[in-house]
Design a protein around this motif. Structure first.
Motif, mmCIF file in Angstrom:
data_model
loop_
_atom_site.group_PDB
_atom_site.id
_atom_site.type_symbol
_atom_site.label_atom_id
_atom_site.label_comp_id
_atom_site.label_asym_id
_atom_site.label_seq_id
_atom_site.Cartn_x
_atom_site.Cartn_y
_atom_site.Cartn_z
ATOM 1 N N SER A 144 0.833 -1.207 0.000
ATOM 2 C CA SER A 144 0.000 0.000 0.000
ATOM 3 C C SER A 144 0.864 1.251 0.000
ATOM 4 C CB SER A 144 -0.927 0.005 1.218
ATOM 5 O OG SER A 144 -1.792 -1.113 1.210
ATOM 6 N N GLY A 145 1.964 1.212 0.766
ATOM 7 C CA GLY A 145 2.886 2.341 0.798
ATOM 8 C C GLY A 145 3.533 2.584 -0.554
ATOM 9 N N LEU A 146 3.899 1.508 -1.246
ATOM 10 C CA LEU A 146 4.494 1.641 -2.576
ATOM 11 C C LEU A 146 3.501 2.242 -3.576
ATOM 12 C CD1 LEU A 146 6.437 -1.757 -2.840
ATOM 13 C CD2 LEU A 146 7.433 0.529 -2.597
ATOM 14 N N GLY A 168 4.057 5.768 -5.541
ATOM 15 C CA GLY A 168 3.993 5.847 -6.997
ATOM 16 C C GLY A 168 2.978 6.871 -7.475
ATOM 17 N N ILE A 169 1.809 6.905 -6.835
ATOM 18 C CA ILE A 169 0.762 7.849 -7.228
ATOM 19 C C ILE A 169 1.232 9.287 -7.017
ATOM 20 C CG2 ILE A 169 -1.536 8.712 -6.649
ATOM 21 C CD1 ILE A 169 -2.361 5.822 -6.083
ATOM 22 N N VAL A 170 1.798 9.562 -5.831
ATOM 23 C CA VAL A 170 2.264 10.917 -5.520
ATOM 24 C C VAL A 170 3.376 11.335 -6.488
ATOM 25 C CG1 VAL A 170 3.441 12.353 -3.804
ATOM 26 C CG2 VAL A 170 1.594 10.820 -3.099
ATOM 27 N N ALA A 171 4.328 10.442 -6.739
ATOM 28 C CA ALA A 171 5.437 10.753 -7.649
ATOM 29 C C ALA A 171 4.920 11.056 -9.047
ATOM 30 C CB ALA A 171 6.424 9.590 -7.691
ATOM 31 N N TYR A 172 3.981 10.255 -9.527
ATOM 32 C CA TYR A 172 3.445 10.447 -10.877
ATOM 33 C C TYR A 172 2.674 11.755 -10.986
ATOM 34 C CZ TYR A 172 0.937 9.537 -15.211
ATOM 35 O OH TYR A 172 0.424 9.630 -16.481
ATOM 36 N N LEU A 173 1.854 12.055 -9.992
ATOM 37 C CA LEU A 173 1.049 13.277 -10.029
ATOM 38 C C LEU A 173 1.932 14.519 -9.996
ATOM 39 C CD1 LEU A 173 -1.941 12.362 -7.664
ATOM 40 C CD2 LEU A 173 -1.937 12.512 -10.171
ATOM 41 N N ILE A 174 2.941 14.508 -9.151
ATOM 42 C CA ILE A 174 3.831 15.671 -9.081
ATOM 43 C C ILE A 174 4.599 15.843 -10.385
ATOM 44 C CG2 ILE A 174 5.932 16.564 -7.987
ATOM 45 C CD1 ILE A 174 4.922 15.497 -5.350
ATOM 46 N N ALA A 181 5.776 11.605 1.239
ATOM 47 C CA ALA A 181 7.002 12.400 1.137
ATOM 48 C C ALA A 181 8.027 11.702 0.252
ATOM 49 C CB ALA A 181 7.577 12.645 2.535
ATOM 50 N N MET A 182 8.103 10.383 0.358
ATOM 51 C CA MET A 182 9.016 9.624 -0.492
ATOM 52 C C MET A 182 8.607 9.758 -1.962
ATOM 53 S SD MET A 182 11.732 7.754 -0.598
ATOM 54 C CE MET A 182 12.022 6.993 1.003
ATOM 55 N N GLY A 183 7.302 9.771 -2.203
ATOM 56 C CA GLY A 183 6.823 9.950 -3.565
ATOM 57 C C GLY A 183 7.238 11.303 -4.133
#
Length: 261
Positions: free
Chosen positions: A44-46, A50-56, A119-121
């Motif tokens: 779930s964390g991964l 991934g979602i946050v990284a892609y959106l940003i 934050a990692m994303g």
């Protein structure tokens, strides 16, 4: 310590010597349930990362975290001040969880885990501007397959991996020091060597951490449904999550295809 079945010690790898005198099957079922919870938290964390990284990476917010530059190798990025903050934020969250988990509530630990993954994303958003999307996806699946195989080994092996874990931690410290030095030297060869050693280190840590999680469960027999079990599952998931993320980033340097435009 949470209450549990009566145990007696026998010889063997750490944590495996406690064999339930009354209901070993119940302990095995509890272990499987606990490990499944750990992997679910990690997965779930991964997904959130991934979602946050892609959106940003695909919105105007990307400019707040990094700037895109062109090099002889293709596209690269340089972090902004906010980007540096996003890169350092995960370390702060890890320290808070490591030293404060016993004083924090179950809800606080879980919430902090989600914030950490987000934050990692943010800190990883630049990979979508540096590497081709198909390359990122293929590297992720390679990492997932490698991680699953090594984690399964750590779960099933009868070999005590304690010494391996200590050796890998020494290797990790060496990688961190070498990476800091290479920030000033800028050696491509040293960066390659660091990446190779890093892959070996995080593969070893994945096997060790999986065995450690299993051993800790058998040692302390976390009672199902308690806050202790809930908090420990999140913390254990964090360790595996970090191994996966670092392994993915290192493999991406080897097999990732950079964008050229």
């Amino acid at each position: 310590m949470a209450s549990g079945p009566d145990y007696r010690y026998t010889t063997g790898a750490p944590g495996w010597g406690r064999v339930a005198t009354a209901d070993a099957a119940a302990v095995d079922a509890g272990l499987r349930s606990y490990m499944l919870r750990v992997y679910n938290w990690m997965a779930s964390g991964l997904v959130l990362t991934g979602i946050v990284a892609y959106l940003i990476a695909n919105t105007g917010a990307a400019d707040l975290f990094y700037t895109v530059v062109r090099t002889s190798r293709g596209v690269a990025t340089q972090p902004t001040i906010l980007g540096f903050a996003a890169m350092l934020a995960p370390l702060a969250f890890v320290l808070v969880l490591s030293f404060g988990i016993n004083r924090m509530s179950k809800t606080s630990v879980q919430a902090l885990f989600w914030v950490f993954c987000a934050a990692m994303g943010a800190s990883m958003a630049s990979i979508f501007r540096v590497y081709v999307g198909a390359s990122i996806a293929s590297t992720f699946f390679i990492t997932a397959g490698m991680f699953a195989a090594v984690s399964l080994y750590g779960y099933t092996t009868k070999t005590d991996l304690t010494k391996l874990g200590a050796f890998m931690m020494m290797g990790l410290i060496g990688i961190i020091i070498a990476s800091l030095v290479n920030m000033f030297i800028g050696s491509g060869m040293m960066a390659f060597i660091i990446s190779v050693i890093g892959v070996v280190v995080f593969v070893g840590l994945t096997a060790y951490d999986t065995q450690r999680i299993k051993a800790d469960y058998l040692e302390y027999a976390y009672a199902e449904g308690t806050d202790e079990a809930a908090k420990r599952s999140v913390f254990d998931a964090l360790g595996l999550y970090l191994n996966f993320i670092n392994l993915f980033q290192l493999l991406l340097q080897f097999v990732g295809v950079r964008q050229q435009d």
